[in-house]
Design an enzyme around this catalytic site. Structure first.
Site, PDB file in Angstrom:
ATOM      1  N   GLU A  62      -0.011  -5.387  -3.762  1.00 27.42           N
ATOM      2  CA  GLU A  62       0.497  -4.298  -2.921  1.00 27.42           C
ATOM      3  C   GLU A  62       0.308  -2.943  -3.618  1.00 27.42           C
ATOM      4  OE1 GLU A  62       1.768  -4.070   0.036  1.00 27.42           O
ATOM      5  OE2 GLU A  62       2.496  -6.061   0.624  1.00 27.42           O
TER       6      GLU A  62
ATOM      7  N   ASP B 173      -2.935  -0.310   2.668  1.00 24.97           N
ATOM      8  CA  ASP B 173      -1.958  -1.407   2.711  1.00 24.97           C
ATOM      9  C   ASP B 173      -2.455  -2.529   3.612  1.00 24.97           C
ATOM     10  OD1 ASP B 173       0.361  -2.892   2.516  1.00 24.97           O
ATOM     11  OD2 ASP B 173       1.519  -1.626   3.860  1.00 24.97           O
TER      12      ASP B 173
ATOM     13  N   GLU C 266       2.636 -10.526   6.653  1.00 26.57           N
ATOM     14  CA  GLU C 266       3.485  -9.762   5.740  1.00 26.57           C
ATOM     15  C   GLU C 266       4.147  -8.593   6.456  1.00 26.57           C
ATOM     16  OE1 GLU C 266       4.884  -6.975   2.708  1.00 26.57           O
ATOM     17  OE2 GLU C 266       3.432  -6.586   4.305  1.00 26.57           O
ATOM     18  N   GLU C 267       3.423  -7.989   7.392  1.00 29.81           N
ATOM     19  CA  GLU C 267       3.967  -6.845   8.123  1.00 29.81           C
ATOM     20  C   GLU C 267       4.873  -7.280   9.269  1.00 29.81           C
ATOM     21  OE1 GLU C 267       3.711  -4.100   6.901  1.00 29.81           O
ATOM     22  OE2 GLU C 267       1.775  -3.757   5.954  1.00 29.81           O
TER      23      GLU C 267
ATOM     24  N   ASP D 278      -2.972  -8.697   7.381  1.00 31.98           N
ATOM     25  CA  ASP D 278      -2.424  -8.148   8.617  1.00 31.98           C
ATOM     26  C   ASP D 278      -2.018  -6.698   8.399  1.00 31.98           C
ATOM     27  OD1 ASP D 278      -0.285  -9.217   6.964  1.00 31.98           O
ATOM     28  OD2 ASP D 278       1.077  -8.814   8.644  1.00 31.98           O
TER      29      ASP D 278
ATOM     30  N   HIS E  41       0.519   2.994   6.271  1.00 33.13           N
ATOM     31  CA  HIS E  41       1.169   3.040   7.586  1.00 33.13           C
ATOM     32  C   HIS E  41       1.013   4.393   8.275  1.00 33.13           C
ATOM     33  CE1 HIS E  41       4.056  -0.632   6.923  1.00 33.13           C
ATOM     34  NE2 HIS E  41       2.865  -0.825   6.368  1.00 33.13           N
TER      35      HIS E  41
ATOM     36  N   HIS F 220      -2.045  -9.626   1.725  1.00 32.09           N
ATOM     37  CA  HIS F 220      -2.067  -9.836   3.172  1.00 32.09           C
ATOM     38  C   HIS F 220      -3.187  -9.031   3.822  1.00 32.09           C
ATOM     39  CE1 HIS F 220      -0.181  -5.907   4.322  1.00 32.09           C
ATOM     40  NE2 HIS F 220       0.421  -6.023   3.150  1.00 32.09           N
TER      41      HIS F 220
END
Length: 381
Positions: A164, A102, A135-136, A71, A353, A69
């Site tokens: 991931e 990520d 995905e997030e 996003d 994150h 992903h």
């Protein structure tokens, strides 16, 4: 000319693609992949942008897939960052910015590996990349939209690797061959409001809710299975919103989250939660409603071809043989497991994150090399 995964990571970070905004990340990847001979299709749904890219013949019986992903989660307070969170700055042997870990680096690594592989050693088969912008977020219109579209078009991956971050501390130490399921239950207990000096004229929902929560939190779901740790239940909130000390409230709410292994299904756990709520309601005379949301079922891809390929490639590049794990939260592998065997392998995930998210340059290059070796091994026969 080989594609530099570090430069591609930095370019992707400069696209501020906070879910569900695309902000040029998939446009950039489509340009790179089209130049590399991939057939690209945008699969957008529900305001979410997704990209499907394939090199080789559609429907080939041997089609290796990568999933990832572009996003990212919000940056929080940008002033707290040492570098521009969307600057893609390379400094001190790291690339800095939101999504560096990520997982724009993972996407850049498998795009670079796939493009170089098909250019240098065109395989007898197909290489498929599925890249989502959801995905997030809720996950309803991301990888699931891609898989729905693929089903309608007759496209299929025979195996898939999700890029991931999977390594806790050292590059190459862990892969994910499954994930726990996740579900959340929202309880609402309803009684009768009244004066706290006259409790016999009211029906207080709080003791009933506390009793239910204690029963759930004290219960041992299991002791673990062959490939999974024990399932867990966490009480995440109890809310009443009562600011008056002399008022018994009419209603109170509580939420629990369960991360469960393959000894359970969301259906069996839902039955248990509702039965416990009904039992407490019968004991206390307080109505208790249970609303349940399921994020994903537990799943396992048994050790075999895919985990062997990943393990061998990672060990060649890093000197470490990844352990097989099912730890962590959920990922889009929970959708792909219904399509084909799926395993996850990527970078060290310590900064994901976080403020000042980053990825080590050396690890991004290692990841591209590992992915390239996996492709070579998969199409070697």
């Amino acid at each position: 000319m080989p594609i530099d995964p570090v430069r591609l990571t930095a370019d992707l970070i400069r696209c501020p693609s906070v879910t569900p905004e695309e902000d040029g990340a998939l446009v950039l990847l489509e340009e790179v992949l089209t130049r590399s001979g991939f057939s690209c299709t945008r699969v957008d749904r529900g305001g979410v942008s997704n990209l499907f890219a394939r090199w080789g013949a559609a429907g080939h019986p041997r089609s290796f897939g990568f999933n990832g992903h572009t996003d990212v989660v919000p940056v929080g307070n940008a002033a707290d960052w040492a570098e521009d969170p969307f600057g893609g700055v390379e400094k001190d042997g790291r690339v800095w910015g939101r999504g560096a870990c990520d997982m724009k680096s993972g996407v850049a690594a498998f795009v670079a590996a796939a493009a170089d592989f098909v250019a240098e050693t065109p395989p007898d088969g197909a290489v498929i990349l599925t890249i989502t912008g959801d995905e997030e977020g809720p996950g309803r219109d991301g990888t699931r939209a891609l898989l729905d579209w693929m089903s309608g078009q007759g496209e299929r991956m025979t195996h898939c690797l999700v890029g991931e971050p999977t390594c806790p501390e050292r590059m190459g130490e862990m892969m994910k061959i499954g994930r726990r399921g996740s579900m959340t239950c929202f309880f609402t207990a309803t009684g009768v409001q009244g004066h706290s000096a006259y409790p016999h004229r009211a029906k207080n929902p709080l003791p009933a809710l506390a009793k239910l929560v204690d029963r759930l939190a004290s219960h041992r779901l299991d002791t673990g299975t062959e490939h999974f740790d024990a399932s867990t239940l966490a009480v995440t909130t109890i809310d009443t919103g009562n600011t008056a000390t002399n008022v018994i409230p009419a209603r109170s709410r509580a939420t629990v989250n369960i991360r469960f292994n393959d000894a359970h299904s969301s259906a069996s756990l839902s039955d248990w939660l509702r039965a416990e709520a009904a039992a407490v309601a019968a004991e206390t005379g307080i109505a208790i409603e249970a609303r349940i949301e399921v994020s994903g079922e537990s799943f396992l891809t048994p050790p075999g071809l895919l985990s062997d390929l990943i393990g061998a490639a990672a060990e060649e590049v890093t000197g470490l043989r990844p352990v097989l794990s099912t730890s962590g939260g959920t990922s889009d592998a929970r959708f792909i497991k219904d399509h084909c065997p799926v395993t996850e392998f990527g970078l060290v995930g310590q900064s994901m994150h976080q403020t000042d998210e980053h990825a080590e340059v050396a690890q991004i290059r290692q990841l591209k090399s590992i992915y390239g070796r996996i492709l070579a091994g998969y199409f070697a026969d």
